[in-house]
Design an enzyme around this catalytic site. Structure first.
Site, PDB file in Angstrom:
ATOM      1  N   SER A   1      -2.910   1.412  14.657  1.00 30.41           N
ATOM      2  CA  SER A   1      -3.587   2.706  14.681  1.00 30.41           C
ATOM      3  C   SER A   1      -3.944   3.066  16.110  1.00 30.41           C
ATOM      4  CB  SER A   1      -4.867   2.644  13.838  1.00 30.41           C
ATOM      5  OG  SER A   1      -5.679   3.784  14.039  1.00 30.41           O
TER       6      SER A   1
ATOM      7  N   ILE B   1      -2.943  11.541  11.429  1.00 32.02           N
ATOM      8  CA  ILE B   1      -1.940  11.885  10.427  1.00 32.02           C
ATOM      9  C   ILE B   1      -2.636  12.575   9.264  1.00 32.02           C
ATOM     10  CG2 ILE B   1      -0.089  11.044   8.943  1.00 32.02           C
ATOM     11  CD1 ILE B   1       0.368  10.559  11.962  1.00 32.02           C
TER      12      ILE B   1
ATOM     13  N   TYR C   1     -12.906  -1.971  12.353  1.00 32.30           N
ATOM     14  CA  TYR C   1     -11.595  -1.461  11.940  1.00 32.30           C
ATOM     15  C   TYR C   1     -10.660  -1.380  13.142  1.00 32.30           C
ATOM     16  CZ  TYR C   1      -8.032   1.972  10.653  1.00 32.30           C
ATOM     17  OH  TYR C   1      -6.834   2.631  10.460  1.00 32.30           O
ATOM     18  N   ALA C   2     -11.145  -0.825  14.239  1.00 30.33           N
ATOM     19  CA  ALA C   2     -10.332  -0.713  15.450  1.00 30.33           C
ATOM     20  C   ALA C   2      -9.889  -2.088  15.935  1.00 30.33           C
ATOM     21  CB  ALA C   2     -11.117   0.017  16.542  1.00 30.33           C
TER      22      ALA C   2
ATOM     23  N   LYS D   1      -7.050  -3.447  13.887  1.00 31.44           N
ATOM     24  CA  LYS D   1      -5.778  -2.809  14.217  1.00 31.44           C
ATOM     25  C   LYS D   1      -5.269  -3.258  15.587  1.00 31.44           C
ATOM     26  CE  LYS D   1      -4.974  -0.437  10.498  1.00 31.44           C
ATOM     27  NZ  LYS D   1      -3.797  -0.777   9.660  1.00 31.44           N
TER      28      LYS D   1
ATOM     29  N   VAL E   1      -3.487  -7.244  -1.698  1.00 37.22           N
ATOM     30  CA  VAL E   1      -2.889  -8.034  -0.617  1.00 37.22           C
ATOM     31  C   VAL E   1      -3.920  -8.557   0.379  1.00 37.22           C
ATOM     32  CG1 VAL E   1      -0.600  -7.009  -0.815  1.00 37.22           C
ATOM     33  CG2 VAL E   1      -2.295  -5.933   0.689  1.00 37.22           C
TER      34      VAL E   1
ATOM     35  N   ASN F   1       1.862  -2.073   5.463  1.00 38.83           N
ATOM     36  CA  ASN F   1       1.192  -0.784   5.592  1.00 38.83           C
ATOM     37  C   ASN F   1      -0.228  -0.791   5.045  1.00 38.83           C
ATOM     38  OD1 ASN F   1       1.122   2.351   5.641  1.00 38.83           O
ATOM     39  ND2 ASN F   1       0.751   1.833   3.498  1.00 38.83           N
TER      40      ASN F   1
ATOM     41  N   GLY G   1       0.809  -1.215   0.000  1.00 38.18           N
ATOM     42  CA  GLY G   1       0.000   0.000   0.000  1.00 38.18           C
ATOM     43  C   GLY G   1       0.838   1.259   0.000  1.00 38.18           C
TER      44      GLY G   1
END
Length: 256
Positions: free
Chosen positions: A147, A194, A161-162, A165, A67, A94, A15
């Site tokens: 993250s 970010i 998502y959390a 990670k 991937v 990544n 990525g």
């Protein structure tokens, strides 16, 4: 004392066509590594990463692969090894994506699998694919991207998502123990807010951005280069005795 000298090393950054991945690829190339730049959809963005590296005097090649798919991962690693003539020394997992915000009440099996595959499954199976080459070379370095969401649950509609990670953090610790006898170090970087990335351009409102930045002790949002610097340290000889660690890159927004 050890320095950052990656000459002769082959690095694969998944990525890496834009954002944090691009910054990492550029930093590794600046350190002397030959970099395999991976993209999913935007060949143009991937070519821009390669061009940036080459214009600075570095070496890079472009590889397309999804991937989240094991067959594509295996083909990617074969292509990288054939192109550079040896196994991967440095792997940066990544690739990742929130995909979309979705409350658990509306979560579907398909969306769940998509989120987990791109964020967690990808790291597991790209790692598996590079290990034979790494072990044959007598060692290597792996950095996985987590993250801040892994610690605080993320924003609205980001619970899966959390969790993906958070899985990266636990996986990296277990993997560090498993691979230490082979001379392979495994660490995690955990970015906070970010800026200058497609992630926040897509999923964060301007009001949300200002509110978050207002809570950062260092008083600014992070940049992709802030993350790349930590990765560069972790894959270098400066971190020769560091494995199983998670570095938080969030300006003090979250402190363990």
């Amino acid at each position: 004392m050890a320095t950052i000298d990656l000459k002769g090393k082959i690095a694969l950054v998944t990525g890496s066509s834009s954002g944090i991945g691009r910054a990492i690829a550029v930093a590794l190339a600046a350190g002397g590594a030959k970099v395999a730049v991976n993209y999913l959809r935007s060949r143009e963005d991937g070519e821009e990463t390669v061009r940036t590296i080459r214009e600075a005097g570095g070496e890079a090649e472009l590889f397309q692969a999804d991937v989240s798919k094991v067959d594509a991962i295996e083909a990617l690693v074969r292509a990288v090894e054939e192109t550079f003539g040896a196994g991967v020394d440095i792997l940066v997992n990544n690739a990742g994506h929130l995909v979309r915000r979705c409350p658990n009440a509306d979560m579907t099996e398909e969306l769940y699998e998509t989120i987990m595959d791109v964020n967690f499954k990808s790291a597991v199976f790209v790692t598996k694919a590079v290990l034979p080459g790494m072990k044959a070379k007598g060692g290597g370095a792996i950095v996985n991207l987590s993250s801040l969401a892994a610690h605080d649950g993320g924003g609205p509609g980001a619970s899966v998502y959390a969790a993906s990670k958070a899985a990266i953090v636990s996986y990296s610790k277990g993997l560090a123990k498993e691979l230490a006898p082979a001379g392979i170090r495994v660490n995690t970087v955990s970015p906070g807010f970010i800026g200058r990335t497609a992630f926040h351009a897509t999923f964060t409102s301007e009001e949300g951005r200002k509110a978050t930045v207002g809570r950062v002790p260092l008083g600014r949002e992070g940049t992709p280069d802030d993350v790349a610097g930590a990765v560069l340290y972790l894959v270098s000889g400066l971190a020769a005795y560091v494995t199983g660690e998670t570095i938080e890159i969030n300006g003090g927004l979250f402190m363990r």
